[in-house]
Design an enzyme around this catalytic site. Sequence first.
Site, short mmCIF file in Angstrom:
data_model
loop_
_atom_site.label_atom_id
_atom_site.label_comp_id
_atom_site.label_asym_id
_atom_site.label_seq_id
_atom_site.Cartn_x
_atom_site.Cartn_y
_atom_site.Cartn_z
N LYS A 237 31.58 47.87 33.53
CA LYS A 237 32.99 48.27 33.37
C LYS A 237 33.91 47.40 34.23
O LYS A 237 33.57 47.05 35.36
CB LYS A 237 33.14 49.73 33.76
CG LYS A 237 32.32 50.65 32.87
CD LYS A 237 32.07 52.00 33.50
CE LYS A 237 31.04 52.77 32.69
NZ LYS A 237 30.53 53.96 33.40
N ASN A 289 25.05 60.19 34.17
CA ASN A 289 24.99 59.74 35.56
C ASN A 289 25.15 60.95 36.47
O ASN A 289 26.11 61.70 36.35
CB ASN A 289 26.08 58.72 35.84
CG ASN A 289 25.79 57.41 35.13
OD1 ASN A 289 24.68 56.91 35.17
ND2 ASN A 289 26.78 56.87 34.45
N ARG A 291 25.91 61.44 39.58
CA ARG A 291 26.56 61.06 40.85
C ARG A 291 28.05 60.90 40.63
O ARG A 291 28.53 60.97 39.51
CB ARG A 291 25.99 59.72 41.32
CG ARG A 291 26.16 58.66 40.24
CD ARG A 291 25.87 57.26 40.71
NE ARG A 291 25.60 56.37 39.58
CZ ARG A 291 26.51 55.78 38.83
NH1 ARG A 291 27.78 55.98 39.08
NH2 ARG A 291 26.17 54.99 37.82
N VAL A 294 32.25 55.08 40.13
CA VAL A 294 33.26 54.15 40.63
C VAL A 294 34.64 54.55 40.11
O VAL A 294 35.63 54.54 40.85
CB VAL A 294 32.92 52.70 40.17
CG1 VAL A 294 33.99 51.73 40.64
CG2 VAL A 294 31.55 52.27 40.66
N ARG A 337 39.09 47.21 38.55
CA ARG A 337 38.11 46.90 39.60
C ARG A 337 38.40 45.49 40.11
O ARG A 337 38.27 44.53 39.36
CB ARG A 337 36.69 46.96 39.04
CG ARG A 337 36.31 48.32 38.52
CD ARG A 337 34.82 48.36 38.22
NE ARG A 337 34.45 49.61 37.60
CZ ARG A 337 33.19 50.05 37.53
NH1 ARG A 337 32.20 49.35 38.03
NH2 ARG A 337 32.93 51.20 36.93
#
Length: 446
Positions: A237, A289, A291, A294, A337
């Site tokens: 990503k 996922n 967790r 990002v 990002r």
Amino acid sequence: MIEKVLIANRGEIALRVHRACKEMGISTVAVHSTADEDAMHVRLADESVCIGPPSATDSYLNIPAIISACEITGADAVHPGYGFLSENARFAEILAAHDITFIGPTADHINLMGDKIAAKTTVKDLGIPVVPGSDGGVTSDEDAMRISKEIGFPVLVKAAAGGGGRGMKVAPTEDDLIEALHTARSEAKAAFGDDAMYIEKYLGEPRHIEVQVIADSHGNVAHLGERDCSLQRRHQKVLEEAPSPALNDVARAKIGDIVRNAIGNLGYLGVGTIEFLYENGEFYFIEMNTRLQVEHPVTEAITGIDLVREQIRIAAGLEMSFTQEDVEFSGHAIECRINAEHPKTFAPSPGTIKGFHQPGGLGVRVDSGVYAGYRIPPYYDSLIGKLIVHGRNRNECLMRLRRTLNEFVIEGVDTTIPLFQELINEPDLMNGDYHIHWLEEFLHRS
Ligand code: ADP
């Protein structure tokens, strides 16, 4: 309640966790490698412990060193951030054996979702739509060929243990299948020590849309809407936005409810993300996922909910601070990002940051651990920060993004800021009209 959290990570996410802890009155312990002595998370944490040399295997992945750091500092909980040990079930078990709280889901759920074949079978049984493909793994070349012919080419060969886009190969036709299977298998064996493979229909021009979920130990389960992460390079990503320009309220509520029910039935605990490909109005599960991700700040921006704070509450056995009925989506958010990489070749660019000025103003958030004079070490991934902007609608958000990208100054190393400055003027991006291959095609053209 949790009193002292050891943050088993580095960079912007270590700082992100530190900030949530401080706002909750919790003390923090930073751990770091010898290469990260000057890192911002180390400077800001209440205590810090050096856990090893630069190589991540010997430091951020070094479980005995991290357990020792907990014991020395008296930390009663560990937040793993993303990457490193965040999806390591053994780590969660070892912490439990030492009476230290792992701020994340149970080891069983990490294990279950870490095996993509088991994950796919499980969620399918829970009513989540999946990509057509092999029922379970493929063991022989003959098996692979038979299944691929059934679902029709092109197909994608994927590793059960895959992650970060590795262990994945497209087979456009029958003639490519066996080679793709063998290449992906040896890549998976080398990268993950596990060569179990499965096959999926290769979708042509889908979007990547993922749903954020959260559940506590008191029976509360909620979804926090979706993130569109279709702007990707090499399956990674690059820019994420929420809500997705491709969904309307009806589609959003429908997939949200399906996912919420499934997660409730699974007895899941903590935050998680269900990832889908979305094509022609249909959702196809690809993975879960277990967790924090990002790109979690875009969800935080449009809901006003601090996901790390909720993770800590849930791990401490408290109720989440809201219910599904309380969740209100407001406006639009986009995250870029920022990597220390050349904006055209993507070659990593470690080195010293000579000048640093971050944008500000209404609706602007910068999550970054870097500063002027900071030396980016060459040992870790190249993400040095995230720019997140929020506006009352997508258009306002885009205008704000353009303004902030022009204000952002990082001197001394290459960054991907110029790439975003270029992208923000692309009509397809402005119109929200892009799919998972769009960026690669754009890079090829320019
Ligand atoms: P990883 O865990 O390695 O990130 P994923 O299963 O999440 O692997 O897939 C990563 C990316 O690969 C997706 O976002 C998408 O771009 C692409 N991808 C995965 N499965 C398919 C598929 N069946 N068809 C087309 N593209 C896919």
